[in-house]
Design a protein around this motif. Structure first.
Motif, PDB file in Angstrom:
ATOM      1  N   UNK A   1      23.450  30.591  15.602  1.00 24.00           N
ATOM      2  CA  UNK A   1      22.392  29.784  14.965  1.00 24.00           C
ATOM      3  C   UNK A   1      22.564  28.314  15.395  1.00 24.00           C
ATOM      4  N   UNK A   2      23.988  28.004  15.251  1.00 22.19           N
ATOM      5  CA  UNK A   2      24.235  26.452  15.511  1.00 22.19           C
ATOM      6  C   UNK A   2      23.860  26.218  17.211  1.00 22.19           C
ATOM      7  N   UNK A   3      24.650  26.818  18.115  1.00 23.73           N
ATOM      8  CA  UNK A   3      24.870  26.572  19.426  1.00 23.73           C
ATOM      9  C   UNK A   3      23.525  27.277  20.135  1.00 23.73           C
ATOM     10  N   UNK A   4      22.886  28.299  19.651  1.00 28.85           N
ATOM     11  CA  UNK A   4      21.815  29.003  20.001  1.00 28.85           C
ATOM     12  C   UNK A   4      20.447  28.037  19.619  1.00 28.85           C
ATOM     13  N   UNK A   5      20.357  27.402  18.469  1.00 26.13           N
ATOM     14  CA  UNK A   5      19.594  26.433  18.121  1.00 26.13           C
ATOM     15  C   UNK A   5      19.453  25.282  19.152  1.00 26.13           C
ATOM     16  N   UNK A   6      20.622  24.666  19.289  1.00 24.46           N
ATOM     17  CA  UNK A   6      20.359  23.577  20.403  1.00 24.46           C
ATOM     18  C   UNK A   6      20.102  24.023  21.624  1.00 24.46           C
ATOM     19  N   UNK A   7      20.674  25.168  22.224  1.00 23.27           N
ATOM     20  CA  UNK A   7      19.927  25.784  23.242  1.00 23.27           C
ATOM     21  C   UNK A   7      18.543  26.087  23.441  1.00 23.27           C
ATOM     22  N   UNK A   8      18.026  26.648  22.149  1.00 24.40           N
ATOM     23  CA  UNK A   8      16.631  26.773  22.033  1.00 24.40           C
ATOM     24  C   UNK A   8      15.860  25.397  22.417  1.00 24.40           C
ATOM     25  N   UNK A   9      16.298  24.519  21.713  1.00 22.07           N
ATOM     26  CA  UNK A   9      15.635  23.174  21.623  1.00 22.07           C
ATOM     27  C   UNK A   9      15.273  22.590  22.999  1.00 22.07           C
ATOM     28  N   UNK A  10      16.614  22.810  23.788  1.00 22.98           N
ATOM     29  CA  UNK A  10      16.510  22.512  25.157  1.00 22.98           C
ATOM     30  C   UNK A  10      15.812  23.462  26.012  1.00 22.98           C
ATOM     31  N   UNK A  11      15.585  24.631  25.442  1.00 23.22           N
ATOM     32  CA  UNK A  11      14.955  25.694  26.473  1.00 23.22           C
ATOM     33  C   UNK A  11      16.076  26.063  27.539  1.00 23.22           C
ATOM     34  N   UNK A  12      17.152  26.177  27.074  1.00 24.81           N
ATOM     35  CA  UNK A  12      18.173  26.689  28.122  1.00 24.81           C
ATOM     36  C   UNK A  12      18.681  28.085  27.717  1.00 24.81           C
ATOM     37  N   UNK A  13      18.472  28.948  28.564  1.00 29.53           N
ATOM     38  CA  UNK A  13      18.666  30.484  28.162  1.00 29.53           C
ATOM     39  C   UNK A  13      17.964  30.990  27.053  1.00 29.53           C
TER      40      UNK A  13
END
Length: 136
Positions: free
Chosen positions: A55-67
């Motif tokens: 949730x934490x790391x994935x949330x940041x990655x989703x915001x950036x659109x990475x992976x």
């Protein structure tokens, strides 16, 4: 950039933000307490750390659109788990004493959308790797 591109980016941002805030809450609220709760409902305590990190790391990655596709698949798995183990018994709209799983279902469907559709036009996946463009 089309309105569709802007709308997709907005959905990507909100999905990422929601998961990020849930993960942050788990860590700030005492992840060991969450782990204990997981154990109390029959899940491995260590799974709490996995879920919170997704949730934490994935949330940041989703915001950036990475992976995007991988992160979205992990989000979908977390939501299936939440519905199957905790929320499902109360039904879609809840049972009067427990909330239902309508929110988790929306997050699941939006996550599956990103697995299938790929990242928005405004994403690191598109900018850095040119991923997803061929499937538009």
């Amino acid at each position: 950039m089309t309105n569709k591109d802007k709308a997709l980016f907005l959905v990507q941002l909100i999905l990422g933000f929601i998961f990020f805030m849930h993960g942050l809450g788990k860590f700030q609220g005492g992840i060991s307490n969450i782990a204990g709760w997981f154990a109390s409902i029959g899940l491995p305590a260590g799974l709490a750390y996995v879920v919170a990190t997704i949730e934490l790391v994935g949330g940041l990655l989703m915001i950036a659109g990475l992976g995007t596709r991988v992160v979205a698949a992990l989000f979908a798995a977390v939501m299936v788990g939440a519905i199957a183990t905790v929320k499902g018994a109360a039904g879609l709209m809840g049972n009067g004493t427990q909330p239902g799983y309508e929110f988790e279902l929306v997050l699941l469907v939006v996550s599956v959308f990103f697995v299938l559709a790929g990242p928005s036009a405004i994403s690191l996946d598109r900018k850095l790797f040119k991923r997803g463009q061929e499937q538009q």
